[in-house]
Design a protein around this motif. Structure first.
Motif, mmCIF file in Angstrom:
data_model
loop_
_atom_site.group_PDB
_atom_site.id
_atom_site.type_symbol
_atom_site.label_atom_id
_atom_site.label_comp_id
_atom_site.label_asym_id
_atom_site.label_seq_id
_atom_site.Cartn_x
_atom_site.Cartn_y
_atom_site.Cartn_z
ATOM 1 N N TRP A 116 74.690 21.221 26.610
ATOM 2 C CA TRP A 116 73.794 20.829 25.729
ATOM 3 C C TRP A 116 74.086 20.014 25.248
ATOM 4 C CZ3 TRP A 116 74.635 19.902 21.405
ATOM 5 C CH2 TRP A 116 75.389 20.517 19.715
ATOM 6 N N ARG A 117 74.898 19.466 24.842
ATOM 7 C CA ARG A 117 75.544 17.799 24.436
ATOM 8 C C ARG A 117 74.428 16.763 25.194
ATOM 9 N NH1 ARG A 117 79.550 21.287 24.145
ATOM 10 N NH2 ARG A 117 80.728 21.198 21.217
ATOM 11 N N GLY A 118 75.206 16.723 26.867
ATOM 12 C CA GLY A 118 74.626 15.939 28.024
ATOM 13 C C GLY A 118 72.896 15.942 28.090
ATOM 14 N N ILE A 119 72.284 17.106 27.562
ATOM 15 C CA ILE A 119 71.235 17.158 28.255
ATOM 16 C C ILE A 119 70.489 16.807 27.003
ATOM 17 C CG2 ILE A 119 69.289 19.132 28.260
ATOM 18 C CD1 ILE A 119 71.037 20.804 29.739
ATOM 19 N N SER A 120 71.120 16.964 26.007
ATOM 20 C CA SER A 120 70.082 16.549 24.564
ATOM 21 C C SER A 120 70.417 14.806 24.525
ATOM 22 C CB SER A 120 71.106 16.973 23.389
ATOM 23 O OG SER A 120 71.053 18.304 23.067
ATOM 24 N N VAL A 121 71.543 14.309 24.515
ATOM 25 C CA VAL A 121 72.048 12.673 25.168
ATOM 26 C C VAL A 121 70.719 12.153 25.827
ATOM 27 C CG1 VAL A 121 73.333 11.208 25.480
ATOM 28 C CG2 VAL A 121 74.339 12.627 23.852
ATOM 29 N N THR A 122 71.403 12.579 26.657
ATOM 30 C CA THR A 122 69.762 12.365 28.400
ATOM 31 C C THR A 122 67.877 12.412 27.475
ATOM 32 O OG1 THR A 122 71.661 12.694 29.947
ATOM 33 C CG2 THR A 122 69.828 11.677 30.743
ATOM 34 N N LEU A 123 67.572 13.356 27.095
ATOM 35 C CA LEU A 123 66.555 13.232 26.511
ATOM 36 C C LEU A 123 66.495 12.807 25.732
ATOM 37 C CD1 LEU A 123 66.361 16.979 27.141
ATOM 38 C CD2 LEU A 123 65.553 15.566 28.898
ATOM 39 N N PHE A 124 67.379 12.095 24.859
ATOM 40 C CA PHE A 124 66.858 11.081 23.599
ATOM 41 C C PHE A 124 67.254 9.774 24.464
ATOM 42 C CE2 PHE A 124 68.789 8.005 21.078
ATOM 43 C CZ PHE A 124 68.094 7.924 19.597
ATOM 44 N N ILE A 125 67.728 9.173 25.666
ATOM 45 C CA ILE A 125 67.324 8.417 25.630
ATOM 46 C C ILE A 125 66.680 7.774 26.455
ATOM 47 C CG2 ILE A 125 69.114 6.582 27.080
ATOM 48 C CD1 ILE A 125 70.100 6.806 24.457
ATOM 49 N N ASN A 126 65.965 8.612 27.579
ATOM 50 C CA ASN A 126 64.678 8.641 28.215
ATOM 51 C C ASN A 126 63.347 8.938 27.788
ATOM 52 O OD1 ASN A 126 65.996 10.346 31.286
ATOM 53 N ND2 ASN A 126 65.923 8.999 30.880
ATOM 54 N N TRP A 127 63.310 8.928 26.719
ATOM 55 C CA TRP A 127 62.012 9.491 26.208
ATOM 56 C C TRP A 127 61.732 8.894 24.776
ATOM 57 C CZ3 TRP A 127 58.889 10.656 29.959
ATOM 58 C CH2 TRP A 127 59.651 11.037 30.734
ATOM 59 N N ALA B 46 59.492 5.445 33.119
ATOM 60 C CA ALA B 46 59.843 6.927 34.505
ATOM 61 C C ALA B 46 61.373 7.169 34.879
ATOM 62 C CB ALA B 46 58.937 6.262 35.949
ATOM 63 N N PRO B 47 62.250 7.781 34.073
ATOM 64 C CA PRO B 47 63.411 8.139 34.385
ATOM 65 C C PRO B 47 64.037 8.660 35.786
ATOM 66 C CG PRO B 47 62.405 9.604 32.760
ATOM 67 C CD PRO B 47 61.425 8.750 33.237
ATOM 68 N N CYS B 48 64.753 8.060 36.223
ATOM 69 C CA CYS B 48 65.067 8.106 37.751
ATOM 70 C C CYS B 48 65.429 10.509 38.127
ATOM 71 C CB CYS B 48 65.931 7.883 38.096
ATOM 72 S SG CYS B 48 66.470 7.659 39.454
ATOM 73 N N THR B 49 65.100 10.122 39.058
ATOM 74 C CA THR B 49 64.628 11.648 40.119
ATOM 75 C C THR B 49 66.031 11.545 41.245
ATOM 76 O OG1 THR B 49 62.976 11.264 41.409
ATOM 77 C CG2 THR B 49 62.710 12.234 39.186
ATOM 78 N N ALA B 50 65.317 10.650 42.660
ATOM 79 C CA ALA B 50 66.167 11.298 43.455
ATOM 80 C C ALA B 50 67.164 10.400 43.788
ATOM 81 C CB ALA B 50 64.922 11.289 44.671
ATOM 82 N N MET B 51 67.729 9.779 43.085
ATOM 83 C CA MET B 51 68.418 8.441 43.087
ATOM 84 C C MET B 51 69.562 8.692 42.700
ATOM 85 S SD MET B 51 68.580 5.978 46.351
ATOM 86 C CE MET B 51 69.352 5.158 45.738
ATOM 87 N N VAL B 52 69.552 9.465 40.799
ATOM 88 C CA VAL B 52 70.820 10.118 40.914
ATOM 89 C C VAL B 52 71.696 10.626 41.080
ATOM 90 C CG1 VAL B 52 70.613 11.465 38.342
ATOM 91 C CG2 VAL B 52 69.421 10.114 38.155
ATOM 92 N N ALA C 177 54.596 13.162 29.602
ATOM 93 C CA ALA C 177 54.556 12.467 29.076
ATOM 94 C C ALA C 177 54.824 11.180 28.891
ATOM 95 C CB ALA C 177 55.814 12.356 28.040
ATOM 96 N N PHE C 178 54.718 10.715 30.367
ATOM 97 C CA PHE C 178 54.332 9.123 30.886
ATOM 98 C C PHE C 178 53.124 8.728 30.380
ATOM 99 C CE2 PHE C 178 53.171 6.362 35.050
ATOM 100 C CZ PHE C 178 53.943 5.655 34.715
ATOM 101 N N ALA C 179 52.135 9.386 30.862
ATOM 102 C CA ALA C 179 50.767 8.537 30.304
ATOM 103 C C ALA C 179 50.802 8.506 29.603
ATOM 104 C CB ALA C 179 49.729 9.596 31.101
ATOM 105 N N PRO C 180 50.985 9.718 28.163
ATOM 106 C CA PRO C 180 51.102 8.519 26.646
ATOM 107 C C PRO C 180 51.746 7.922 25.939
ATOM 108 C CG PRO C 180 50.846 11.163 26.783
ATOM 109 C CD PRO C 180 51.368 10.686 28.136
ATOM 110 N N ILE C 181 52.911 7.950 26.730
ATOM 111 C CA ILE C 181 54.293 6.949 26.477
ATOM 112 C C ILE C 181 53.477 5.191 27.162
ATOM 113 C CG2 ILE C 181 56.439 5.666 26.846
ATOM 114 C CD1 ILE C 181 56.705 9.041 26.418
#
Length: 360
Positions: free
Chosen positions: A72-83, A124-130, A158-162
């Motif tokens: 959960w730590r890694g998921i939380s950090v990534t979401l914070f950075i991405n969004w 737009a955070p990365c998908t496939a190349m990750v 979230a993409f459009a509003p941001i």
């Protein structure tokens, strides 16, 4: 690491040169390849991405996905950075460099368009190349897949509003067909195919699966290099014709990649997350979903706009720059694992009562 992987940066450099040269010499051929698309999603590139990520997705054991919550730590950090960080830090960097420092060297009429393109790219955070980057840094495949799935779900809403907020638009038309088709082509279909192949191979035991993965491993990297040739070939003429503008646009992108990957890596270390999660977390936090970004820029501002060019520059530098981030993550593993929080969490997880207490 195989000899092929050790010299990957050399092959990348050669592919960049070859791609630019071929794109400049044979522009019509690359225009034809580039026109093979559905909702602005290029099909030849999609096929190459399949070849890149299916072998990596075959490593994912869906039975182990329930354990992802322990990261959960890694998921939380990534979401914070991405969004919460990346789109806004790019807006600041674009204003500083494109709207300020380098303004005199750029066409005045395109300044705002360049800034808009950079913001769209970062939103737009990365998908496939990750999956490629995660594999190269020996990342935890189940974490990578789950993190990509969460990002895709958030991106739809979230993409459009941001982007609208940062561009100051009251309404923004997002190419949702492109978004949905991209997610389907780059994530859903490859996951299904990979799990079908995995289930067939597992009938012969895990040893057979590992043997097959060892044989097809070079296919992923070969497809990565072929994708690089195509991407640079598509923009060969632009690179030759506007090298200064492309170099200037690359500056905020480069800073943003290292800033966000470094911040994500450090936050994971401070939180005590395992290195096999921190690596892909940092890489997901730094890279971009360039297919969606390019399509959105073209839809909003036009094919020949500064915004479209800015997103394309992101495409051009993504692979070589992310390879340097992979190298840094791999080289710093010893330093990372000496972190007090990392050692404390690892020691707690090894205690006999860790599973019963829910620690970790």
């Amino acid at each position: 690491m195989s000899r092929f992987e050790r010299y990957l940066t050399v092959w990348v450099a050669l592919c960049i040169v070859v791609g630019v040269a071929l794109g400049h010499l044979f522009p019509r051929a690359f225009q034809t390849i580039g026109a093979a698309e559905v909702a602005k999603v290029n099909l030849p590139v999609a096929v190459l991405i399949w070849l890149m990520i299916i072998p990596m997705l075959m490593k994912v054991d869906f039975a182990a996905m329930r354990q992802v919550g322990s990261h959960w730590r890694g998921i939380s950090v990534t979401l914070f950075i991405n969004w919460a960080v990346k789109p806004f830090s790019m807006a600041a960097l674009a204003a500083l460099f494109i709207g300020g420092i380098f303004r005199a060297y750029l066409p005045a009429a395109e300044i705002n368009s360049y800034i808009a393109g950079l913001i769209i790219l970062a939103a737009a955070p990365c998908t496939a190349m990750v999956f490629v980057w995660s594999n190269l840094c020996r990342g935890e495949p189940n974490f990578t897949l789950s993190q990509v799935a969460v990002n895709d779900a958030i991106m739809v809403v979230a993409f459009a509003p941001i982007v609208g907020l940062l561009l100051g638009l009251s309404a923004i038309t997002v190419p949702r067909q492109t978004l949905l088709i991209s997610v389907g082509l780059y994530i859903v279909v490859p996951v299904i195919l990979a799990q079908l192949f995995r289930s067939v191979l597992m009938r012969g035991g895990e040893a057979r699966l590992n043997q097959a993965l060892g044989r097809i491993g070079p296919v992923s990297l070969t497809a990565l290099l072929a994708t690089l040739v195509l991407l640079f070939g598509f923009q060969g003429e632009q690179i030759v014709r506007q090298p200064l503008i492309i170099a200037i646009l690359a500056v905020p992108i480069l800073i943003q990649v290292y800033l966000n990957s470094g911040l994500a890596y450090l936050l994971n270390r401070l939180s005590g997350e395992a290195h096999c999660v921190a690596g892909p977390s940092a890489l997901i936090g730094a890279s971009n979903f360039f297919e969606l970004a390019v399509a959105a820029a073209i839809s909003l501002f036009g094919f020949s706009s500064g915004a479209a060019l800015a997103t394309v520059v992101g495409v051009l530098i993504e692979v070589p720059v992310m390879l340097t981030v992979v190298a840094i993550v791999n080289a710093s593993k010893g330093w990372y694992e000496r972190g007090a929080a990392v050692q404390r969490v690892a020691a707690r997880a090894q205690r006999p009562d860790a599973g019963r207490s829910g620690a970790g």
